[in-house]
Each structure stands twice: as structure tokens, then as C-alpha cells.
Design a protein around this motif. Structure first.
Motif, PDB file in Angstrom:
ATOM      1  N   ASN A   7       0.837  -1.200   0.000  1.00  0.00           N
ATOM      2  CA  ASN A   7       0.000   0.000   0.000  1.00  0.00           C
ATOM      3  C   ASN A   7       0.873   1.252   0.000  1.00  0.00           C
ATOM      4  O   ASN A   7       1.428   1.650   1.034  1.00  0.00           O
ATOM      5  N   LYS A   9      -0.227   4.271  -0.992  1.00  0.00           N
ATOM      6  CA  LYS A   9      -1.060   5.460  -0.990  1.00  0.00           C
ATOM      7  C   LYS A   9      -0.637   6.410   0.123  1.00  0.00           C
ATOM      8  O   LYS A   9      -0.484   6.027   1.282  1.00  0.00           O
ATOM      9  N   GLY A  10      -0.434   7.680  -0.234  1.00  0.00           N
ATOM     10  CA  GLY A  10      -0.088   8.708   0.745  1.00  0.00           C
ATOM     11  C   GLY A  10       1.386   8.844   1.031  1.00  0.00           C
ATOM     12  O   GLY A  10       1.783   9.734   1.805  1.00  0.00           O
TER      13      GLY A  10
END
Length: 579
Positions: A7, A9-10
Motif C-alpha cells: 500500500n 497510498k499517501g
């Protein structure tokens, strides 16, 4: 390539850069980790506020960096080395977790699925981080070390009744350790000792194996709404016999109950992980599903399980390929296999075809996939033509028999019901027989003398043994063997042989009648012959006599009831001709 998995994301570009720099780290081969590497991984984990995983090979090279827990960043099975049940995969995982707690079972399960050398969990805490020279330095509160354990002689062997929650595999996890103690662990000594014991146990368990190349099979059964428990278990028993007939060894069966099959993997995501772990635990190299799989489902399962995945139709096709002896049989089997294989060629399928033309289809030339598809299509066309010629040849043979005005009786029934044994007993045909599914494929016609039911004169009839039926006979086989199955539709009457000793004999009758009902030409009158009555109890015999009062009860191998069957056949043929 310095790819970061999981992950993302961000994450800021600077954080991604820190993660990519982990690939440049090199650890000593005899150390699980070093304090410097562990602290750096913990610092980055706290900075990105997510758990991290670093996968390291035995040369000390970081080969994979993932954002997430070990269960979220697993290496796909197809990318893992395949050493079998006697080895570990040669990769260890150093993972962080932001909460101060013992590792979750999902992390240990991920370790087992991948057969990791070891799993290290670094418990980090935000209060221990401080800035030193502009960089973040992590404080590791405690660490845990986990690894797999070889099975011992005292443990109960894995069976169908094994508690699937434990997957039949054991592991051990240390109590909380300091980073200093962890970094001083002799990693090579640990791994070499584990693998030596794994190999010893593997040799002990498989010392009596007759064929080391034999497929070691895990069967997966899915029970959906509308399927009774009895029918489900009968199906599992049947797929087990099919695997055995094909030459495989069934190691274990995994079951799941769902309202409907999962569109991508047939079974649920959790069950896929269980199957992957069971494959690693028992050393299976083939997974067989009790139903047909779509091409996408088969590809998805293979990518997640790391071993070959086949469905029921493929097992049956493999048996047919082994059993086909005549040129006609081999021809029909090859046609069925190619028809099944064509939509399952891996790749982008029809999107890669150049036949459509237009934007997006022009390029440097035909792909390998398209070349294979064209070759299969050409071969299919030739085989189809040869099957048509075979069909015409058998039609001429039947016409010649009809000119002689000799009645024909087609012998049909579920596979392994005893059709060939009965033909041999009645006519000395010497057809190959065995206690196997689909022991014979090619139709065999022999002459049998019976006494006419009206005139009392002795007259001949022709008995034709045909390919055995099975529940949901695969469509490619029905299409390819139509030249053989026409022997059924063209017969004056049918002798339906039923294995009364089989627990699912009633289901077998329904399956055969369903297949006969789908024939393009309605077959003639049918005499039901219940075989193997010497192997059944009185209650089963009474039930069959009650349900089928016009049936005949025989034992082909023990020659019981054959004279009564001859009389019933004479009446059947007389009735069929009168029609």
C-alpha cells in the motif's frame, strides 16, 4: 528493479526514496539481521506510519520491500523457489509492527505459506524516536523470532479429519527478545538444522512410495446451495477415484461450503490461503477441483497457489488419453483435448488476435500466443474432418449389419459398472477389464445367441459395448465421441448396466438417463441390469427390486442370473423390432 510493493497510498517521494535505499543494504549471511538494519527499518516504518517488510535471501541481499504486514506483502507463490516439502524457500522476512503486541496468527500463516526461513517481528514505539543530525532513528522495544517446525513421528499424520484451523503445520515463536540477542543468533546453523530434519522426515514419509514422479494431489471440494451432503461426498469420492485412475496419489481433501462459487477463485480468499498452506505442508504438486474451472479461475488459482491447478474435466481427459488404444480413440481424445485447451491458452486471448484488423491490432507480427492458437485451430479442423470420416465409416458398418437383419443391443451404463466384464462373460470377447474408471473407450461389437421369445428358435443379436458415462460428462468429450455414442442411438435396444454395490447407484442411473435424454436421436427400449449383486446386502437388493420390478439382477463375474437376462433380452429385442 527497486520496486516497492504493498500500500503506497499517501507516501511522499522522499519516503519512497528511503524505502528503495533498503535494496542497497547487505546483511552478513550468518546473521538474521543487524542492529543497524533493524533500526533503520523501524525508523522508516515510524516515519511512514505503516508496518514494513523486508525480504532477504541467504546471501544477505534485500530482494523485496513491502509496505504492510507479512500477510499483506506475501511473495506470490509463482515467484518463490519450489524446493518441495523437504526444504525452506531460502528467504527470511524482517517485519515491523507499530503496536506493542505479540505477532498475529495471520503473520505466522503467511510465513508458513511461503515456507520462509524465518520471520522476525520488530515491535516499535513512537515514544522512542528522536532526531539525530536531521534523520530519524528508531527505538525497537522488543523483537520476536518465528520459524517452522518439522513434523515429528509422534504427531498425528495429516488426514482429511485434520483440524484445518491449524493446517497440519507447526511453528515456534520465541518470547520477546532484545535486538542485541536477536542479532547474535546463528542464522545458518538454525536453517541448516531445520532443513536437515525436514529432509529426514520427508524421506521417512515417502520411503515406500512406488513412483517418486507420481502426482501428489490435494483435492478441493465446494458444496453450494442445492447440493445435498450425500451428493457432495459422492462427488468427492468420485474425483478421488478419477485421480487414482489417472495415476495420482490423493494426499488430502479440503472442503468448503458457499452459497455460490467465487467468480475469481471458486473458493473464498481465506480458503485459498488455507489451500496454499496445505500444499506446502503436505508437499502436493497438483491441486484438483471437483468442478469445472473457467480459464480465468484456473490462472488466478495457479498464481496464488504456486502449483498446477486442474479441474474435473482435465482429469477425465487425461484418463481418456491414457486409455485410448485404437487410432479412432486417440483421434477423438486429441480432438477433445484441443477443444478444451484452445480457450485456456494463457495471454490476452482474443484481444491479441490479428484477425480483426483496425487500430490496436497492427504491430511487429504474430505473437507466440496467436501462432499457437492458429496451429491449434488448423489441427482442430483436420481432426474434425477425420472424425466426420470415422462417423461415416461407422455408419456404413451399421448399415451392413442392418442389411443382415441382425438386431443390435447397445450396452450402456456408468463407468466401472461392469459392462466389459458382462460382454466378456456372455461372448468371450476378451475386452480389457479393470476395477478402474473408463477402463475401455473403444466400442466393441460381438455376436450373442439367444432364444426367440415367440418362436423359440435360436437367433443371433449383436451386443455393442460403449464408453462409460459419468455424472456431467464433459461437453468436449460428448462432442468428440459422437461417432462412438451414435452406436447407442442407432441400436435397436439398450442394456443399461448398473453397479448395485455402489452407494450412489440411484444417482448413477439418473446421470445415465440424463445423458441418454440429451442424445439427438431417442434411444430404443431399455432393459436395466443390476450387476454385482453378490456384493450387496438384502436391503439394497429389495429396494432395487421394488423401484425397478422389470429389471434383471446379475453378477457378471460370478455368472449369476445370466440365463434370466438372456430371456429378458430376447423379450426386449422382440418388442424393439415390433416397434
Amino acid at each position: 528493479m527497486e520496486t516497492i510493493y504493498g500500500n503506497l497510498k499517501g507516501l511522499k517521494p522522499s519516503q519512497l526514496k528511503q524505502l528503495k535505499r533498503l535494496y542497497h543494504q547487505r546483511l552478513p549471511g550468518d546473521h538474521i539481521t543487524t542492529p543497524e538494519f533493524a533500526q533503520r527499518l523501524a525508523a522508516i516504518s515510524t516515519d511512514v506510519k505503516q508496518p514494513l517488510c523486508a525480504y532477504i535471501n541467504r546471501r544477505g541481499q534485500v530482494i523485496r520491500v513491502g509496505v504492510g504486514s507479512p500477510s499483506q506483502t506475501k511473495i506470490p507463490p509463482m515467484e518463490l523457489p519450489r524446493y518441495g516439502a523437504e526444504r525452506l524457500c531460502g528467504i527470511r522476512c524482517i517485519a515491523t509492527q507499530l503496536k506493542s503486541e505479540t505477532p498475529k496468527e495471520s503473520c505466522l500463516t503467511a510465513m508458513a505459506i511461503q515456507r520462509l526461513d524465518a520471520l522476525v517481528i520488530l515491535n516499535t514505539t513512537g515514544s522512542g524516536f528522536e532526531r539525530r543530525g536531521g534523520g530519524a532513528t528508531g527505538y525497537i522495544k522488543e523483537t520476536y523470532l518465528a520459524h517452522l517446525l518439522p513434523p515429528t513421528e509422534e504427531e498425528t499424520p495429516v488426514t482429511e479429519e485434520t483440524n484445518t484451523a491449524k493446517f497440519g503445520l507447526s511453528w515456534t515463536m520465541s518470547p520477546p527478545l532484545s535486538l542485541d540477542i536477536l542479532s547474535k543468533q546463528d542464522f545458518l546453523d538454525l536453517v541448516e538444522g531445520l532443513e536437515a530434519e525436514f529432509r529426514r522426515q520427508f524421506i521417512v514419509q515417502h520411503l515406500d512410495a512406488r513412483d517418486i514422479e507420481q502426482d501428489r494431489v490435494l483435492i478441493v471440494g465446494l458444496m453450494t446451495d442445492g447440493t445435498t451432503s450425500a451428493r457432495f461426498e459422492d462427488g468427492l469420492a468420485e474425483i478421488g477415484r478419477l485421480v487414482d485412475t489417472a495415476g495420482g496419489e490423493v494426499l488430502q481433501t479440503v472442503r468448503q461450503k458457499r452459497s455460490r462459487p467465487h467468480p475469481q477463485t471458486v473458493v473464498g480468499a481465506g480458503k485459498v490461503d488455507e489451500i496454499a498452506l496445505t500444499v506446502q505442508t503436505i508437499g502436493a504438486n497438483l491441486v484438483v477441483f471437483d468442478r469445472d474451472l473457467s480459464p480465468a479461475q484456473a490462472r488466478n488459482l495457479e498464481s496464488r497457489l504456486g502449483v498446477s491447478v486442474v479441474d474435473r474435466t482435465q482429469v477425465i481427459l487425461d484418463i481418456f488419453a491414457q486409455r485410448a488404444q485404437s487410432s479412432a480413440g486417440k483421434l477423438q481424445v486429441e480432438l477433445a483435448q484441443l477443444e478444451y485447451m484452445l480457450p485456456r491458452l494463457k495471454g490476452r486471448g482474443q484481444a491479441m488476435s490479428r484477425l480483426g484488423g483496425g487500430i490496436g491490432t497492427r504491430g511487429p507480427g504474430e505473437t507466440k500466443l496467436e501462432t499457437e492458437r492458429r496451429a491449434i485451430q488448423r489441427r482442430l479442423a483436420r481432426l474434425q474432418q477425420e472424425v466426420n470420416q470415422l462417423q461415416a465409416h461407422r455408419s456404413r458398418m451399421r448399415q451392413q449389419r442392418q442389411k443382415q437383419e441382425i438386431p443390435t443391443v447397445g450396452v450402456v451404463g456408468y463407468t466401472n459398472a461392469g459392462k466389459s466384464t458382462l460382454l466378456n462373460t456372455l461372448t468371450n470377447a476378451e475386452v480389457y477389464t479393470a476395477d478402474q474408471l473408463f477402463a475401455t473407450l473403444d466400442p466393441t461389437t460381438r455376436r450373442l445367441l439367444i432364444t426367440d421369445a415367440v418362436t423359440g428358435e435360436t437367433c443371433p443379436i449383436l451386443l455393442t459395448d460403449t464408453v462409460g458415462f459419468i455424472h456431467e460428462l464433459p461437453p468436449p468429450l460428448v462432442d468428440s465421441f459422437r461417432a462412438t455414442l451414435e452406436e447407442v442411438t442407432e441400436a435397436d435396444a439398450l442394456l443399461h448396466v448398473v453397479d448395485l454395490s455402489h452407494p450412489a447407484w440411484q444417482s448413477h442411473i439418473r446421470s445415465v438417463m440424463a445423458i441418454l435424454g440429451e442424445m439427438p436421436v431417442t434411444p430404443g427400449p431399455i432393459l436395466v441390469a443390476f450387476n454385482k449383486i453378490d456384493q450387496v446386502d438384502s436391503d439394497t437388493l429389495a429396494l432395487a427390486q421394488e423401484e425397478f420390478p422389470q429389471g434383471v439382477f446379475i453378477s457378471a463375474s460370478e455368472r449369476l442370473g445370466l440365463e434370466t437376462m438372456r430371456q429378458k433380452l430376447a423379450q426386449l429385442v422382440h418388442y424393439a423390432i415390433a416397434l
